[in-house]
Design an enzyme around this catalytic site. Sequence first.
Site, mmCIF file in Angstrom:
data_model
loop_
_atom_site.group_PDB
_atom_site.id
_atom_site.type_symbol
_atom_site.label_atom_id
_atom_site.label_comp_id
_atom_site.label_asym_id
_atom_site.label_seq_id
_atom_site.Cartn_x
_atom_site.Cartn_y
_atom_site.Cartn_z
ATOM 1 C CG HIS A 17 51.474 22.230 -130.521
ATOM 2 N ND1 HIS A 17 51.535 23.562 -130.907
ATOM 3 C CD2 HIS A 17 50.809 21.588 -131.511
ATOM 4 C CE1 HIS A 17 50.931 23.700 -132.071
ATOM 5 N NE2 HIS A 17 50.474 22.523 -132.458
ATOM 6 C CE LYS A 41 49.551 25.668 -143.924
ATOM 7 N NZ LYS A 41 49.401 24.958 -142.639
ATOM 8 N NE ARG A 90 43.191 21.800 -132.379
ATOM 9 C CZ ARG A 90 42.644 22.782 -133.085
ATOM 10 N NH1 ARG A 90 42.164 23.843 -132.505
ATOM 11 N NH2 ARG A 90 42.596 22.712 -134.397
ATOM 12 C CB SER A 128 49.397 27.201 -134.517
ATOM 13 O OG SER A 128 50.116 26.364 -133.651
#
Length: 153
Positions: A17, A41, A90, A128
């Site tokens: 990040h 979440k 990514r 993450s």
Amino acid sequence: MKTALFPGSFDPLTKAHVDIVKRSVELFDKLYIGVGVNSSKKGLLSVEQREQMIRAVFEHDERIHVIAYEGLTVDFCKSIGAAYMIRGIRTVSDFEYEKAIAQMNHSLAPDIESIFIVSKPGYSSISSTIVREIIRYNGDVSQFIPKEALPYL
């Protein structure tokens, strides 16, 4: 003034990040890091802890602003005057996912442009989700997390 938003959960903020932020901030006058609130979440860190962690990492750059938000990201972009949305890529699967979101966002707000920043090869495996899993099992995440963020974990 060119203003951009880099949205995400940042639970926790990773070196990947940080790389995206450092590379994208040079393109804009102001960069907001938007900590998205997702009530469905269960996060590792509270939204407030994530905001504090990100501020600790970027406290010396006055172009970077950290703020939590809830709701549609394009609506938040409008509220802060951001005409650009930064997304880190990514992998190929990230691209497919982000492309679909960018196309939906464009339908909702054609004046907000999505910009994809491809991660450096050394950061492509850091997520993450994986970092949270390592933390849950008491592993050492120091190589994946900026040193300023470690006290928040």
